[in-house]
Scaffold this active site. Structure first.
Site, PDB file in Angstrom:
ATOM      1  N   ASN A  68       5.059  13.878  -1.666  1.00  0.00           N
ATOM      2  CA  ASN A  68       5.209  13.123  -2.698  1.00  0.00           C
ATOM      3  C   ASN A  68       6.285  11.433  -2.110  1.00  0.00           C
ATOM      4  O   ASN A  68       6.013  10.684  -2.980  1.00  0.00           O
ATOM      5  CB  ASN A  68       5.948  13.502  -3.952  1.00  0.00           C
ATOM      6  CG  ASN A  68       6.670  12.612  -4.861  1.00  0.00           C
ATOM      7  OD1 ASN A  68       6.073  12.200  -5.740  1.00  0.00           O
ATOM      8  ND2 ASN A  68       7.998  12.654  -4.863  1.00  0.00           N
ATOM      9  N   LYS A 124      -1.017   3.829   1.761  1.00  0.00           N
ATOM     10  CA  LYS A 124      -1.665   4.640   0.460  1.00  0.00           C
ATOM     11  C   LYS A 124      -3.091   4.790   0.474  1.00  0.00           C
ATOM     12  O   LYS A 124      -3.851   5.890   0.221  1.00  0.00           O
ATOM     13  CB  LYS A 124      -0.917   4.092  -0.851  1.00  0.00           C
ATOM     14  CG  LYS A 124       0.298   4.155  -1.392  1.00  0.00           C
ATOM     15  CD  LYS A 124       0.702   5.673  -1.371  1.00  0.00           C
ATOM     16  CE  LYS A 124       2.264   6.009  -1.798  1.00  0.00           C
ATOM     17  NZ  LYS A 124       2.456   7.328  -1.807  1.00  0.00           N
ATOM     18  N   TYR A 133       2.800  -1.102   2.231  1.00  0.00           N
ATOM     19  CA  TYR A 133       2.681  -0.027   1.323  1.00  0.00           C
ATOM     20  C   TYR A 133       1.304   0.312   0.861  1.00  0.00           C
ATOM     21  O   TYR A 133       0.953   1.514   0.713  1.00  0.00           O
ATOM     22  CB  TYR A 133       3.588  -0.438  -0.010  1.00  0.00           C
ATOM     23  CG  TYR A 133       3.775   0.668  -0.861  1.00  0.00           C
ATOM     24  CD1 TYR A 133       4.468   1.808  -0.967  1.00  0.00           C
ATOM     25  CD2 TYR A 133       2.800   0.633  -2.150  1.00  0.00           C
ATOM     26  CE1 TYR A 133       4.489   2.750  -1.669  1.00  0.00           C
ATOM     27  CE2 TYR A 133       2.718   1.514  -3.104  1.00  0.00           C
ATOM     28  CZ  TYR A 133       3.668   2.659  -3.000  1.00  0.00           C
ATOM     29  OH  TYR A 133       3.568   3.655  -3.974  1.00  0.00           O
ATOM     30  N   ASP A 184      14.305  14.258   6.872  1.00  0.00           N
ATOM     31  CA  ASP A 184      13.838  12.857   7.057  1.00  0.00           C
ATOM     32  C   ASP A 184      12.339  13.055   7.664  1.00  0.00           C
ATOM     33  O   ASP A 184      12.339  13.307   8.637  1.00  0.00           O
ATOM     34  CB  ASP A 184      14.459  11.985   8.118  1.00  0.00           C
ATOM     35  CG  ASP A 184      13.751  10.657   8.153  1.00  0.00           C
ATOM     36  OD1 ASP A 184      12.819  10.410   7.694  1.00  0.00           O
ATOM     37  OD2 ASP A 184      14.423   9.763   9.063  1.00  0.00           O
TER      38      ASP A 184
END
Length: 410
Positions: free
Chosen positions: A194, A264, A260, A167
């Protein structure tokens, strides 16, 4: 298109044994995209050899040097040739000299590498005979915990790839697994951050646990893995490559993806800062930023922009295609940016447009209407049971909305 949302795989992890979605048959024009057009032009009209033929052909037809057609084609040929000459010089100035690659000495670590983009990368590197380690929470803890023969367990090596249950959002667990990778395979020289999770929920409906979990996996994991990776390389003086997988959403967020998109944007900015730091005292360590548009993976599997023009400008990109671009850049020992499709390289320029124009473009593209919350769909299902009409399952273009799945607890 079905009248209601079809069952979709969990979207909280990029890890899956399937590397891409099965695409239904598409009409011929679905393959006609801006990327294809630009690729054809770059190998024909905008190629130095072809462009140089234009004025030569005119001279063969006895066109005078002072004719407008000869002057125009000559200027065009000169501009194209200059671009091809200056482009590698630009890359050299921006990213420095290439580092030497010896694949026998390379060790590649990929997070979220059981499927999708990470899975493609693991397969390609393994085919080259490189030591590859995949860190993924979906790897079974023990052999007994495997659900079927296709699964892999912690520490298992399969087809040249060693898998570790990890994790990466947990600092202590990531630290422990990193030490195991170094003991088993050696000092990593390529790190590909990734793995990512996503919540398609309005900002006010996000729980604190979901917020923290997403930021730890999508953002903090980059810091806590890059730090030991870079420390090991700097202590030995060896070269390496750090790959940061971001998203086009880092430049243009979308409704219901606030966390999200923020995660990023954070890793994109971190990459830029780190690249500037390393360029000053460790040019042998290269950095690669991957900022693609929508991939054919399960993370955003239900997001579909309809219409020929939308598909022409923003096609869904194959994860394998992006993986090949990344491997090619690592193989050359270069740093840089990988952005596919073509619009992903220019999306940042959208910010210079008038705000009203930006709004119209967003409405036309449907970027803010692609996600529905789990709570809203539950309300819609309740309405179906009572015989009421449910309008929440599709957006205004008739696209089935993406469902947000609960995060899995360890």
């Amino acid at each position: 298109m079905a009248s209601g949302p079809s069952p979709s795989p969990p979207l909280h992890h990029t890890t899956s044994r399937t590397t891409h979605r099965t695409q239904p048959p598409q009409p011929w024009h679905a393959h006609l995209t801006l990327d294809l057009l630009l690729r054809v032009l770059s190998n024909t009209l905008f190629h130095p050899f072809i462009s140089a033929l234009l004025p030569l052909c005119l001279r063969a037809l006895a066109a005078p040097y002072t004719s407008p057609s000869f002057i125009t084609t000559s200027a065009f040929a000169i501009c194209v040739s200059l671009y091809w000459i200056l482009e590698p010089i630009n890359r050299r100035i921006a990213y420095g000299a290439s580092r030497k690659i010896n694949w026998e000495d390379e060790v590649v670590v990929i997070t979220g590498g059981l499927g999708g983009l990470g899975g493609c990368l693991a397969e390609i590197f393994a085919l080259r005979g490189v030591e590859v380690a995949v860190l993924d929470i979906a790897v079974a803890r023990t052999k007994e915990a495997k659900k079927d023969e296709q699964d892999v367990s912690d520490g298992e090596e399969k087809e040249g790839v060693t898998y570790y249950h990890c994790d990466i959002g947990d600092y202590e667990q990531a630290k422990t697994v990193w030490a195991r990778v170094m003991e088993d395979l050696g000092t990593p020289t390529v790190l590909i951050n990734n793995a990512a999770i996503v919540n398609g929920k309005p900002f006010l409906e996000l729980e604190r646990e979901e917020l923290e979990r997403l930021l730890y996996v999508n953002t903090m994991s980059h810091f806590q893995l890059a730090k030991p990776f870079l420390a090991d390389l700097l202590s030995t003086g060896n070269g390496g490559t750090l790959v940061t997988v971001s998203s086009v959403l880092a430049h243009q967020g979308a409704a219901n993806l606030s966390v999200y998109a923020a995660s990023k944007a954070a890793v994109t900015t971190c990459h830029n800062c780190l690249s500037a730091e390393l360029a000053g005292f460790a040019p042998q360590i290269k950095t690669i930023l991957v900022a693609p548009g929508q991939l054919d993976t399960q993370l955003f599997g239900n997001v579909k922009l309809r219409g020929f023009l939308r598909n022409f400008l923003a096609p869904v990109v194959g994860a394998g295609e992006v993986a090949v671009k990344i491997v090619e850049m690592v193989d050359r020992g270069d740093g840089g940016v990988v952005s596919l499709p073509a619009y992903a390289r220019w999306i940042a320029w959208m910010a210079v447009l008038p705000v009203g124009v930006q709004r119209v473009l967003r409405e036309w593209a449907g970027v803010d209407s692609q996600f529905a919350t789990l709570s809203r769909e539950e309300d819609g299902n309740a309405a179906e049971k009572t015989g009421e009409k449910n309008e929440t399952k599709k957006d205004k273009f008739g696209v089935v909305l993406l469902r947000e799945q609960p995060l899995r607890k360890e």
